[in-house]
Design an enzyme around this catalytic site. Structure first.
Site, PDB file in Angstrom:
ATOM      1  N   ARG A 137     -22.720  32.762 -23.307  1.00 44.14           N
ATOM      2  CA  ARG A 137     -21.150  32.576 -24.181  1.00 44.14           C
ATOM      3  C   ARG A 137     -21.185  33.967 -25.397  1.00 44.14           C
ATOM      4  O   ARG A 137     -20.903  33.029 -26.272  1.00 44.14           O
ATOM      5  CB  ARG A 137     -21.408  30.985 -24.770  1.00 44.14           C
ATOM      6  CG  ARG A 137     -21.508  30.380 -23.919  1.00 44.14           C
ATOM      7  CD  ARG A 137     -19.817  30.331 -23.021  1.00 44.14           C
ATOM      8  NE  ARG A 137     -19.601  29.376 -21.971  1.00 44.14           N
ATOM      9  CZ  ARG A 137     -19.267  27.498 -22.385  1.00 44.14           C
ATOM     10  NH1 ARG A 137     -18.608  27.519 -22.936  1.00 44.14           N
ATOM     11  NH2 ARG A 137     -19.017  27.012 -21.454  1.00 44.14           N
TER      12      ARG A 137
ATOM     13  N   ARG B  63     -14.497  31.891 -28.769  1.00 41.10           N
ATOM     14  CA  ARG B  63     -13.861  31.729 -29.998  1.00 41.10           C
ATOM     15  C   ARG B  63     -14.324  31.779 -30.870  1.00 41.10           C
ATOM     16  O   ARG B  63     -13.760  31.972 -31.805  1.00 41.10           O
ATOM     17  CB  ARG B  63     -13.230  30.325 -29.250  1.00 41.10           C
ATOM     18  CG  ARG B  63     -12.006  29.968 -28.310  1.00 41.10           C
ATOM     19  CD  ARG B  63     -11.840  28.505 -28.798  1.00 41.10           C
ATOM     20  NE  ARG B  63     -12.691  27.343 -28.150  1.00 41.10           N
ATOM     21  CZ  ARG B  63     -12.406  26.388 -27.869  1.00 41.10           C
ATOM     22  NH1 ARG B  63     -11.770  25.871 -28.575  1.00 41.10           N
ATOM     23  NH2 ARG B  63     -13.345  25.904 -27.216  1.00 41.10           N
TER      24      ARG B  63
ATOM     25  N   ARG C  31      -7.219  35.597 -25.804  1.00 40.62           N
ATOM     26  CA  ARG C  31      -6.590  34.289 -25.398  1.00 40.62           C
ATOM     27  C   ARG C  31      -5.442  34.602 -25.978  1.00 40.62           C
ATOM     28  O   ARG C  31      -5.167  33.637 -24.868  1.00 40.62           O
ATOM     29  CB  ARG C  31      -8.042  33.556 -26.038  1.00 40.62           C
ATOM     30  CG  ARG C  31      -7.843  32.102 -25.492  1.00 40.62           C
ATOM     31  CD  ARG C  31      -8.407  31.900 -24.950  1.00 40.62           C
ATOM     32  NE  ARG C  31      -8.634  30.095 -24.285  1.00 40.62           N
ATOM     33  CZ  ARG C  31      -7.600  29.452 -24.969  1.00 40.62           C
ATOM     34  NH1 ARG C  31      -6.442  29.318 -24.552  1.00 40.62           N
ATOM     35  NH2 ARG C  31      -8.409  28.414 -24.511  1.00 40.62           N
TER      36      ARG C  31
ATOM     37  N   ASP D 109     -15.910  31.025 -15.498  1.00 40.40           N
ATOM     38  CA  ASP D 109     -15.999  29.812 -15.625  1.00 40.40           C
ATOM     39  C   ASP D 109     -17.232  28.902 -14.443  1.00 40.40           C
ATOM     40  O   ASP D 109     -16.766  29.613 -13.432  1.00 40.40           O
ATOM     41  CB  ASP D 109     -15.212  28.566 -16.497  1.00 40.40           C
ATOM     42  CG  ASP D 109     -15.786  27.823 -16.617  1.00 40.40           C
ATOM     43  OD1 ASP D 109     -15.933  27.889 -18.295  1.00 40.40           O
ATOM     44  OD2 ASP D 109     -16.149  26.687 -16.206  1.00 40.40           O
TER      45      ASP D 109
ATOM     46  N   TYR E  73     -19.403  17.791 -12.508  1.00 37.92           N
ATOM     47  CA  TYR E  73     -17.876  17.564 -12.392  1.00 37.92           C
ATOM     48  C   TYR E  73     -16.757  17.485 -11.651  1.00 37.92           C
ATOM     49  O   TYR E  73     -15.946  17.329 -12.259  1.00 37.92           O
ATOM     50  CB  TYR E  73     -17.607  19.837 -13.153  1.00 37.92           C
ATOM     51  CG  TYR E  73     -17.710  19.998 -14.843  1.00 37.92           C
ATOM     52  CD1 TYR E  73     -17.607  19.675 -15.806  1.00 37.92           C
ATOM     53  CD2 TYR E  73     -19.667  20.502 -14.368  1.00 37.92           C
ATOM     54  CE1 TYR E  73     -18.299  19.796 -16.914  1.00 37.92           C
ATOM     55  CE2 TYR E  73     -19.791  20.571 -16.122  1.00 37.92           C
ATOM     56  CZ  TYR E  73     -19.137  20.335 -17.183  1.00 37.92           C
ATOM     57  OH  TYR E  73     -20.234  21.030 -18.045  1.00 37.92           O
TER      58      TYR E  73
HETATM   59  O1  1CP Z   1     -19.437  34.855 -22.885  1.00 38.93           O
HETATM   60  C1  1CP Z   1     -20.129  34.125 -21.778  1.00 38.93           C
HETATM   61  O2  1CP Z   1     -21.184  33.771 -21.340  1.00 38.93           O
HETATM   62  C2  1CP Z   1     -18.887  33.918 -21.023  1.00 38.93           C
HETATM   63  C3  1CP Z   1     -18.833  33.287 -20.228  1.00 38.93           C
HETATM   64  C4  1CP Z   1     -18.820  31.972 -19.305  1.00 38.93           C
HETATM   65  C5  1CP Z   1     -19.908  31.164 -18.864  1.00 38.93           C
HETATM   66  C6  1CP Z   1     -21.129  31.827 -18.463  1.00 38.93           C
HETATM   67  C7  1CP Z   1     -17.683  30.721 -19.809  1.00 38.93           C
HETATM   68  C8  1CP Z   1     -16.570  30.779 -20.621  1.00 38.93           C
HETATM   69  N1  1CP Z   1     -17.932  29.426 -19.413  1.00 38.93           N
HETATM   70  C9  1CP Z   1     -18.886  30.105 -18.557  1.00 38.93           C
HETATM   71  C10 1CP Z   1     -20.416  28.521 -17.863  1.00 38.93           C
HETATM   72  C11 1CP Z   1     -19.902  27.398 -17.947  1.00 38.93           C
HETATM   73  N2  1CP Z   1     -18.721  26.965 -18.178  1.00 38.93           N
HETATM   74  C12 1CP Z   1     -21.020  26.296 -18.269  1.00 38.93           C
HETATM   75  C13 1CP Z   1     -22.937  27.325 -18.101  1.00 38.93           C
HETATM   76  C14 1CP Z   1     -22.900  27.579 -19.217  1.00 38.93           C
HETATM   77  C15 1CP Z   1     -23.098  26.290 -20.260  1.00 38.93           C
HETATM   78  O3  1CP Z   1     -23.812  24.565 -20.589  1.00 38.93           O
HETATM   79  O4  1CP Z   1     -22.850  26.172 -21.522  1.00 38.93           O
HETATM   80  C16 1CP Z   1     -20.890  25.430 -18.230  1.00 38.93           C
HETATM   81  C17 1CP Z   1     -21.195  23.621 -18.005  1.00 38.93           C
HETATM   82  C18 1CP Z   1     -18.889  25.650 -18.068  1.00 38.93           C
HETATM   83  C19 1CP Z   1     -18.210  24.372 -18.276  1.00 38.93           C
HETATM   84  C20 1CP Z   1     -17.325  24.546 -19.609  1.00 38.93           C
HETATM   85  N3  1CP Z   1     -16.473  25.583 -19.002  1.00 38.93           N
HETATM   86  C21 1CP Z   1     -16.930  23.238 -19.893  1.00 38.93           C
HETATM   87  C22 1CP Z   1     -17.679  22.070 -20.151  1.00 38.93           C
HETATM   88  C23 1CP Z   1     -18.463  21.792 -20.800  1.00 38.93           C
HETATM   89  C24 1CP Z   1     -19.186  20.708 -21.265  1.00 38.93           C
HETATM   90  O5  1CP Z   1     -20.064  19.864 -22.257  1.00 38.93           O
HETATM   91  O6  1CP Z   1     -18.858  20.068 -20.163  1.00 38.93           O
HETATM   92  C25 1CP Z   1     -15.615  24.332 -21.393  1.00 38.93           C
HETATM   93  C26 1CP Z   1     -15.236  23.422 -22.599  1.00 38.93           C
HETATM   94  C27 1CP Z   1     -14.962  25.163 -20.156  1.00 38.93           C
HETATM   95  C28 1CP Z   1     -14.845  26.336 -21.342  1.00 38.93           C
HETATM   96  C29 1CP Z   1     -15.438  27.967 -21.484  1.00 38.93           C
HETATM   97  N4  1CP Z   1     -15.605  28.993 -20.727  1.00 38.93           N
HETATM   98  C30 1CP Z   1     -15.549  30.096 -21.139  1.00 38.93           C
HETATM   99  C31 1CP Z   1     -15.317  29.924 -22.979  1.00 38.93           C
HETATM  100  C32 1CP Z   1     -15.067  31.044 -23.257  1.00 38.93           C
HETATM  101  C33 1CP Z   1     -14.360  28.320 -22.883  1.00 38.93           C
HETATM  102  C34 1CP Z   1     -13.848  28.457 -23.917  1.00 38.93           C
HETATM  103  C35 1CP Z   1     -12.679  28.188 -23.690  1.00 38.93           C
HETATM  104  C36 1CP Z   1     -11.554  28.540 -24.115  1.00 38.93           C
HETATM  105  O7  1CP Z   1     -11.484  28.370 -26.059  1.00 38.93           O
HETATM  106  O8  1CP Z   1     -11.349  29.865 -23.718  1.00 38.93           O
END
Ligand code: 1CP
Length: 348
Positions: free
Chosen positions: A33, A37, A46, A83, A159
């Site tokens: 990540r 943000r 964004r 994602d 999910y």
């Molecule tokens: O820098 C990076 O890592 C960018 C790419 C990336 C990756 C690899 C994002 C962007 N998401 C992910 C993977 C991801 N998405 C996972 C696996 C890694 C982890 O456990 O953190 C999971 C579970 C998700 C699902 C997801 N995406 C959620 C739910 C989390 C939960 O606790 O259930 C959420 C809120 C997101 C949104 C998201 N994905 C990525 C970002 C930057 C964001 C936030 C959105 C934003 O604020 O713009």
């Protein structure tokens, strides 16, 4: 692709060196990540994109946020900005991200629901993501690796069953009962994940990571059947079509069972959760991790101290410095910079 050389050095730099068991000239480092943000420049892009989903499918802007952390910090890898929920979205499930509430996804809870999904190959979503990979690779320096990714079938299925974030109880129930629709959903996600990762590799990703963030939900037969076996089939399926593509498996929270993840054929590195010391497991592949993301909230001195303690546990030849989970919202970008500098200085 992975073996092509430029300037006498292998493409992909220190990260690929460690994954391929070559001697790296420094300890490779990136942060899960790392785009997101906590960075003001991410928030600006964004906002221009509209929603998070719009950003994922806008190759120019997605490529820009993929590269942003490497402009700020001396990292060794960029991770594709997308994602794990792109896979179900590209298979036809509606997806949106509610501000502050996380993902809202269509559900799959029966064989009929599953059969209504389409193959992801050729979808708009996958074409856009692959265009992001191409654009990003063409603008990254040759010694920076580009990592592609997908979610682990267990995590993605959790999910899809819940329709978003949850305590995963309904998916767990289906796993315990071995409901036929759930077993078929996992099988389908294996097939689609192979296609998705192959497409990313063909577009220029030089390594891929499988994020099974909720792997620690399961133990025993369920861990084997719904986490380790599906991941193993994905690795085999991808490497049959892209020989030698390095794979990092992040099965978060499985503790001593990380040994089994590391022993899966074709795995080049395992991502280790914060809760397990890097010197507590004896495996034959590289280890990625595992600074506590909470340490980054504790200020520069604590973060630096904890980061150096992680490095002291393992030589750079076998280590990819990272966190044990993603960077948290509210992290001060200056603290991330302090950690990067401390790790670099410790090797000088
Ligand atoms: O820098 C990076 O890592 C960018 C790419 C990336 C990756 C690899 C994002 C962007 N998401 C992910 C993977 C991801 N998405 C996972 C696996 C890694 C982890 O456990 O953190 C999971 C579970 C998700 C699902 C997801 N995406 C959620 C739910 C989390 C939960 O606790 O259930 C959420 C809120 C997101 C949104 C998201 N994905 C990525 C970002 C930057 C964001 C936030 C959105 C934003 O604020 O713009």
């Amino acid at each position: 692709m992975i073996d092509s050389r430029k300037g006498g050095k292998p493409l992909g730099g220190a990260l690929l060196d460690v994954l391929l068991k070559r001697t790296p000239d420094r300890r490779p480092m990136w942060f899960m990540r790392q785009a997101g943000r906590y960075l003001p420049e991410y928030r600006a892009v964004r906002q221009r994109a509209g929603s998070f989903v719009d950003l994922c499918y806008n190759p120019e802007l997605a490529s820009e946020v993929t590269i942003q952390p490497l402009r700020r910090y001396d990292l060794d890898a960029a991770i594709l900005f997308a994602d794990i929920l792109v896979v179900p979205h590209a298979m036809g499930l509606p997806l949106k991200f509610e501000e502050g509430e996380g993902p809202v996804l269509g559900t799959v809870r029966s064989l009929d629901d599953l059969n209504a999904l389409r193959p992801l190959v050729g979808s708009y979503e996958v074409r856009q993501v692959c265009e992001t990979v191409r654009l990003t690779r063409s603008s990254l320096a040759h010694d920076k690796a580009l990592i592609g990714f997908c979610g682990g079938p267990w995590t993605v299925a959790s999910y899809m069953v819940a329709g978003g974030s949850s305590d995963r109880v309904d998916a767990k129930l289906a796993a315990f009962r071995r409901d036929p629709w759930f077993v078929a959903l996992i099988d389908r996600l294996v097939v689609e994940s192979i296609e998705y990762l192959v497409a990313q590799a063909e577009a220029g990703a030089q390594a891929v990571q499988i994020f099974d963030s909720w792997a620690g939900d399961l133990i025993g037969d369920q861990l084997q059947e719904f986490v380790l076996d599906p991941i193993s089939r994905i690795v085999a399926g991808v490497q049959a079509r892209v020989p030698g593509l390095p794979v990092i498996v992040f099965a978060r929270g499985i503790g001593s069972h990380q040994i089994k993840a590391a022993a899966l054929p074709g795995v080049n590195a395992i991502g280790v959760e914060t809760e397990l010391g890097l010197d507590e497991i004896d495996v034959n592949v590289a280890l990625q991790g595992n600074l506590d993301p909470v340490a980054l909230l504790a200020g520069e001195d604590v973060a630096r101290r904890e980061a150096l303690m992680v490095c002291a546990k393992i030589p750079k030849e076998r280590h990819i410095f990272n966190l044990g989970h993603g960077i948290r919202l509210g992290t001060d970008p200056a603290v991330v910079g302090a950690v990067v500098d401390a790790v670099r200085r410790s090797e000088a």
